[in-house]
Write a protein that holds these residues in place. Structure first.
Motif, PDB file in Angstrom:
ATOM      1  N   GLY A   8       0.829  -1.199   0.047  1.00 52.72           N
ATOM      2  CA  GLY A   8       0.108  -0.013   0.046  1.00 52.72           C
ATOM      3  C   GLY A   8       0.932   1.169   0.180  1.00 52.72           C
ATOM      4  N   LYS A   9       0.201   2.195   0.286  1.00 45.01           N
ATOM      5  CA  LYS A   9       0.901   3.753   0.164  1.00 45.01           C
ATOM      6  C   LYS A   9       1.942   3.846   1.480  1.00 45.01           C
ATOM      7  CE  LYS A   9      -2.257   5.958  -2.797  1.00 45.01           C
ATOM      8  NZ  LYS A   9      -3.306   7.181  -3.040  1.00 45.01           N
ATOM      9  N   THR A  10       1.441   3.639   2.574  1.00 49.94           N
ATOM     10  CA  THR A  10       2.348   3.919   3.998  1.00 49.94           C
ATOM     11  C   THR A  10       3.053   2.904   4.404  1.00 49.94           C
ATOM     12  OG1 THR A  10       0.415   5.282   4.545  1.00 49.94           O
ATOM     13  CG2 THR A  10       1.924   4.538   6.315  1.00 49.94           C
ATOM     14  N   VAL A  11       4.374   2.909   4.597  1.00 54.38           N
ATOM     15  CA  VAL A  11       5.255   1.732   4.932  1.00 54.38           C
ATOM     16  C   VAL A  11       5.667   2.231   6.470  1.00 54.38           C
ATOM     17  CG1 VAL A  11       7.224   0.485   4.389  1.00 54.38           C
ATOM     18  CG2 VAL A  11       5.633   1.219   2.519  1.00 54.38           C
ATOM     19  N   LEU A  12       6.826   2.981   6.517  1.00 55.78           N
ATOM     20  CA  LEU A  12       7.231   3.445   7.777  1.00 55.78           C
ATOM     21  C   LEU A  12       7.427   4.948   7.585  1.00 55.78           C
ATOM     22  CD1 LEU A  12      10.201   0.904   8.584  1.00 55.78           C
ATOM     23  CD2 LEU A  12       7.889   1.120   9.631  1.00 55.78           C
ATOM     24  N   GLU A  13       7.049   5.514   8.670  1.00 58.64           N
ATOM     25  CA  GLU A  13       7.295   7.067   8.725  1.00 58.64           C
ATOM     26  C   GLU A  13       7.552   7.332  10.315  1.00 58.64           C
ATOM     27  OE1 GLU A  13       3.504   8.891   7.424  1.00 58.64           O
ATOM     28  OE2 GLU A  13       3.644   7.979   5.331  1.00 58.64           O
ATOM     29  N   LEU A  14       8.538   8.396  10.194  1.00 61.07           N
ATOM     30  CA  LEU A  14       8.732   9.272  11.468  1.00 61.07           C
ATOM     31  C   LEU A  14       8.366  10.434  11.210  1.00 61.07           C
ATOM     32  CD1 LEU A  14      12.345   8.037  12.276  1.00 61.07           C
ATOM     33  CD2 LEU A  14      10.327   7.009  13.118  1.00 61.07           C
ATOM     34  N   GLU A  15       7.489  11.184  12.328  1.00 61.17           N
ATOM     35  CA  GLU A  15       6.833  12.413  12.091  1.00 61.17           C
ATOM     36  C   GLU A  15       7.143  13.308  13.154  1.00 61.17           C
ATOM     37  OE1 GLU A  15       2.424  13.075  12.040  1.00 61.17           O
ATOM     38  OE2 GLU A  15       2.652  12.648   9.931  1.00 61.17           O
ATOM     39  N   ASP A  16       8.094  14.460  12.754  1.00 57.36           N
ATOM     40  CA  ASP A  16       8.320  15.308  13.894  1.00 57.36           C
ATOM     41  C   ASP A  16       9.068  14.700  14.897  1.00 57.36           C
ATOM     42  OD1 ASP A  16       8.676  18.227  14.846  1.00 57.36           O
ATOM     43  OD2 ASP A  16       7.077  17.775  15.985  1.00 57.36           O
ATOM     44  N   THR A  17      10.163  13.840  14.748  1.00 52.88           N
ATOM     45  CA  THR A  17      10.609  12.983  15.795  1.00 52.88           C
ATOM     46  C   THR A  17      11.813  13.629  16.247  1.00 52.88           C
ATOM     47  OG1 THR A  17       9.716  10.991  14.793  1.00 52.88           O
ATOM     48  CG2 THR A  17      11.753  10.598  16.255  1.00 52.88           C
ATOM     49  N   THR A  18      12.083  13.549  17.574  1.00 49.05           N
ATOM     50  CA  THR A  18      13.331  14.129  18.332  1.00 49.05           C
ATOM     51  C   THR A  18      13.828  12.677  19.058  1.00 49.05           C
ATOM     52  OG1 THR A  18      12.735  16.402  18.394  1.00 49.05           O
ATOM     53  CG2 THR A  18      14.351  15.609  20.129  1.00 49.05           C
ATOM     54  N   TYR A  19      15.016  12.637  18.944  1.00 51.62           N
ATOM     55  CA  TYR A  19      15.761  11.424  19.652  1.00 51.62           C
ATOM     56  C   TYR A  19      16.820  11.812  20.284  1.00 51.62           C
ATOM     57  CZ  TYR A  19      17.043   6.725  20.931  1.00 51.62           C
ATOM     58  OH  TYR A  19      17.467   5.637  21.520  1.00 51.62           O
ATOM     59  N   ALA A  20      17.275  11.788  21.212  1.00 55.20           N
ATOM     60  CA  ALA A  20      18.644  11.850  21.786  1.00 55.20           C
ATOM     61  C   ALA A  20      19.337  10.557  22.723  1.00 55.20           C
ATOM     62  CB  ALA A  20      18.760  13.157  22.929  1.00 55.20           C
ATOM     63  N   VAL A  21      20.543  10.587  22.522  1.00 54.60           N
ATOM     64  CA  VAL A  21      21.252   9.607  23.360  1.00 54.60           C
ATOM     65  C   VAL A  21      22.361  10.522  24.436  1.00 54.60           C
ATOM     66  CG1 VAL A  21      22.848   7.588  23.263  1.00 54.60           C
ATOM     67  CG2 VAL A  21      21.064   7.779  21.430  1.00 54.60           C
ATOM     68  N   GLY A  22      22.142  10.257  25.495  1.00 53.88           N
ATOM     69  CA  GLY A  22      22.864  11.121  26.591  1.00 53.88           C
ATOM     70  C   GLY A  22      22.467  12.648  26.078  1.00 53.88           C
ATOM     71  N   ASP A  23      23.729  13.481  26.097  1.00 54.04           N
ATOM     72  CA  ASP A  23      23.665  14.855  25.625  1.00 54.04           C
ATOM     73  C   ASP A  23      23.648  15.018  24.327  1.00 54.04           C
ATOM     74  OD1 ASP A  23      26.223  14.231  25.373  1.00 54.04           O
ATOM     75  OD2 ASP A  23      27.043  15.586  26.672  1.00 54.04           O
ATOM     76  N   ARG A  24      23.595  13.956  23.211  1.00 55.84           N
ATOM     77  CA  ARG A  24      23.675  14.084  21.713  1.00 55.84           C
ATOM     78  C   ARG A  24      22.267  13.988  21.240  1.00 55.84           C
ATOM     79  NH1 ARG A  24      26.666  10.963  18.245  1.00 55.84           N
ATOM     80  NH2 ARG A  24      25.898   9.120  19.652  1.00 55.84           N
ATOM     81  N   THR A  25      21.974  15.005  20.496  1.00 57.33           N
ATOM     82  CA  THR A  25      20.510  14.907  19.705  1.00 57.33           C
ATOM     83  C   THR A  25      20.900  14.368  18.389  1.00 57.33           C
ATOM     84  OG1 THR A  25      19.896  16.869  21.034  1.00 57.33           O
ATOM     85  CG2 THR A  25      18.715  16.281  19.037  1.00 57.33           C
ATOM     86  N   LEU A  26      20.287  12.921  18.222  1.00 56.78           N
ATOM     87  CA  LEU A  26      20.674  12.605  17.026  1.00 56.78           C
ATOM     88  C   LEU A  26      19.590  12.939  15.939  1.00 56.78           C
ATOM     89  CD1 LEU A  26      21.219   8.676  18.013  1.00 56.78           C
ATOM     90  CD2 LEU A  26      23.021  10.522  17.783  1.00 56.78           C
ATOM     91  N   LEU A  27      18.509  13.015  16.252  1.00 55.35           N
ATOM     92  CA  LEU A  27      17.335  13.755  15.394  1.00 55.35           C
ATOM     93  C   LEU A  27      16.676  15.041  16.085  1.00 55.35           C
ATOM     94  CD1 LEU A  27      15.571  10.227  14.348  1.00 55.35           C
ATOM     95  CD2 LEU A  27      17.618  11.692  12.904  1.00 55.35           C
TER      96      LEU A  27
END
Length: 588
Positions: A281-300
């Protein structure tokens, strides 16, 4: 000039299996030799015997007097109580001594030693960091020969390119076991294939070796066909009597044509994408307005990323940039601090992680694969569990090995088999090439090349990523996911520019061109040598054909056949000479 190392009639066995059987070869000054072969076939044993780490059972190994050699094996041992700086910079006293040496600074930066930290205790290093530290320590010395066992395993694509450029610039002899095809093709001027106790030698790198091996297989098949034909002719002669007449060959098939006759067409991305849309179909995987950090590092940082049906994405970035974390986000193993993850209703997701999942140790290999399914379909191709196991490095005899007796590399391959048998339509692959030999890698690439689904691949194997992926994205540490239309080469160029000091942030066009072309010039020099060797071979073939034409002056049929072959060779000479001229102009 005498060889740096000589092996004379060397044999070495472990148990009843002979890994080296009467091997004689040598390493000359400046030679760069890539060593290939199946896992367990004797590559590491050859390196250990050659470098003196292991004694041969019979035969003789000799090193030239005063040989300066460094060896980096997969069994990395670092001194107790040492720091990274102690190991890497043991030849130097004060910091200013090594800091003033451009080559040492390049090694420390190029292998990520600075990022690890010179003051970090070696006892606290991961396995990958230990390998990089040992490699850096070896390369800082003055060397005639360096012997490396899988040096690219714990390097990202940028580190692999740095190591290739470094070895080319050093002009030292290199003997390296590697499954990284891009690295092998870039560095090696000679390839050793270890198989069945023997070592076959081939001129050139990976591409040359593959062509030579395919040609050898074609000739073997032709020889077998001739033997069968002779047997049939002999039977016909006995039946018909002495009046039988042999027929002349009708035509001659050129070697190159025979080699490419059965090669499948390139991947039909449009067809595969259409098939994936029907499944997903049309939708598979989506990250929407995602913030992700590991410790003090912001990856996204508030990232929106939509992955559609049939997308084949290669994800690159330096070690520690967050590639594995991003795959975990896509797989739903972790959550971001903001935003949401959306997964299509028809998604059947499979995630190959770097760490080994639990495997059923009480089963045998084939039973563990069949536990998932008995048959699997890849697009138009259907395979049994046994056939898939054989493709991924488990021959029939090995399929009855208890899972508990498998090595780490074999357990990794079994994990991949079980994952693929589940017939997922979305694959997340984190370093799928770890512990795979080249033959198994080729089989895996063949499977993935025609796989009709969505795929995100993290790998330091540039060859695999460029073959099976249509799109490349990168993590540059700025909290975003950056699309790279120019692929991995664009990624490496951007990384190189980011490393330029602030004073050179806006260099002149001439400086930019000089920096950009340094690696290109080295590659061109290598290509020039290869083309010159090819021209010598073609001219020798042309001379032989002229001599054969004189001998066949009274045979019109033979003359026509030889003349056609001569025209083909002359056309090839013209083509190679044209490429030689183009390459020469680059070097002027």
């Amino acid at each position: 000039m005498a060889n740096l190392v000589n092996l004379e009639s060397v044999s070495k066995s472990y148990g009843v299996k002979p890994l080296l059987d009467g091997v004689s070869l040598g390493v000359a000054a400046g030679q760069r030799i890539g060593v290939v072969g199946l896992n367990g076939g004797g590559k590491t044993t050859l390196l250990e015997v050659l470098s003196g780490l292991a004694e041969p059972d019979s035969g003789r190994v000799s090193h030239v007097g005063g040989l300066r050699m460094a060896v980096v094996t997969q069994r990395t041992e670092l001194p107790d109580g040492s720091t990274v700086g102690d190991v890497v910079l043991e030849r130097y006293g004060a910091e200013h001594e090594w800091a003033a040496d451009a080559r040492v600074r390049s090694i420390v930066d190029g292998l990520g030693i600075t990022a690890i930290g010179l003051d970090k205790p070696t006892a606290n290093l991961s396995g990958g960091e230990r390998r990089r530290v040992a490699l850096a320590a070896a390369l800082t010395g003055e060397l005639d020969l360096v012997v490396l066992d899988e040096p690219t395993n714990h390097l990202d694509v940028e580190g692999v390119r740095w190591l290739a450029d470094h070895l080319l610039a050093r002009r030292i002899a290199v003997v390296v076991v590697t499954h990284d095809r891009w690295f092998l093709d870039t560095v090696a001027t000679l390839t050793w294939e270890v198989a069945n106790g023997r070592v076959e030698q081939y001129e050139g790198g990976y591409a040359d070796w593959i062509f030579a091996r395919a040609e050898r297989a074609r000739l073997a098949a032709t020889a077998e066909e001739k033997r069968q034909n002779l047997a049939r002719k002999e039977l016909a002669w006995l039946r018909r009597g002495p009046q039988a007449r042999s027929s002349k060959p009708r035509y001659r098939i050129e070697a190159a044509e025979a080699l490419i006759a059965d090669v499948p067409p390139p991947r039909d991305s449009v067809e595969l994408q259409a098939f994936a849309k029907r499944r997903l179909g049309k939708t598979v995987l989506e990250l929407e307005d995602t913030t992700y950090a590991v410790g003090d590092r912001t990856l996204l940082d508030h990232v929106t990323w939509r992955i559609g049906p049939g997308d084949r994405i290669g994800l690159v970035g330096v070690n520690g940039s967050g590639k594995t974390s991003l795959l975990k986000l896509l797989g739903g193993d972790v959550e971001g601090s903001t935003g949401r993850r959306i997964e299509g209703k028809t998604v059947a997701l499979a995630h190959l992680r770097q760490e080994l999942d639990d495997l059923p140790g009480d089963l045998r290999v084939l039973q563990a694969i069949e536990q998932v399914a008995g048959r699997v379909v890849f697009g138009k191709q259907e395979m049994t569990a046994s056939q898939l196991g054989e493709k991924l490095g488990f021959p029939a005899a090995r399929q009855w090995t208890p899972v508990g007796d498998l090595s780490g590399g074999e357990r990794r391959r079994l994990q991949l088999c079980r994952l693929l048998m589940a017939e997922p339509n979305v694959l997340l692959l984190d370093e799928p090439t770890n512990d795979l030999d080249i033959d198994t890698l080729q089989q895996l690439e063949d499977l993935l090349d025609g796989w009709p689904g969505t795929m995100v691949v993290v790998s330091h194997d540039r060859y695999l990523v460029e073959r099976v992926c249509d799109t490349i994205v990168a993590l540059f540490g700025d909290g975003r996911i950056t699309h790279l239309p120019g692929g991995i080469e664009e990624y490496l160029n951007r990384r190189a520019l980011a490393k330029e000091p602030a004073a050179a942030a806006a260099p002149t066009a001439a400086k930019t061109e000089a920096k950009k072309s340094a690696a290109d010039l080295r590659a061109a020099q290598k290509d020039l040598g290869r083309l010159e060797r090819k021209l010598d071979q073609l001219h020798a073939k042309e001379e032989k054909l002229h001599a054969s034409l004189l001998e066949a002056a009274t045979d019109p049929a033979k003359l026509m056949e030889l003349n056609a072959e001569l025209k083909g060779v002359q056309g090839e000479i013209e083509d190679v000479e044209g490429r030689w001229l183009e390459t020469s102009e680059l070097l002027e």
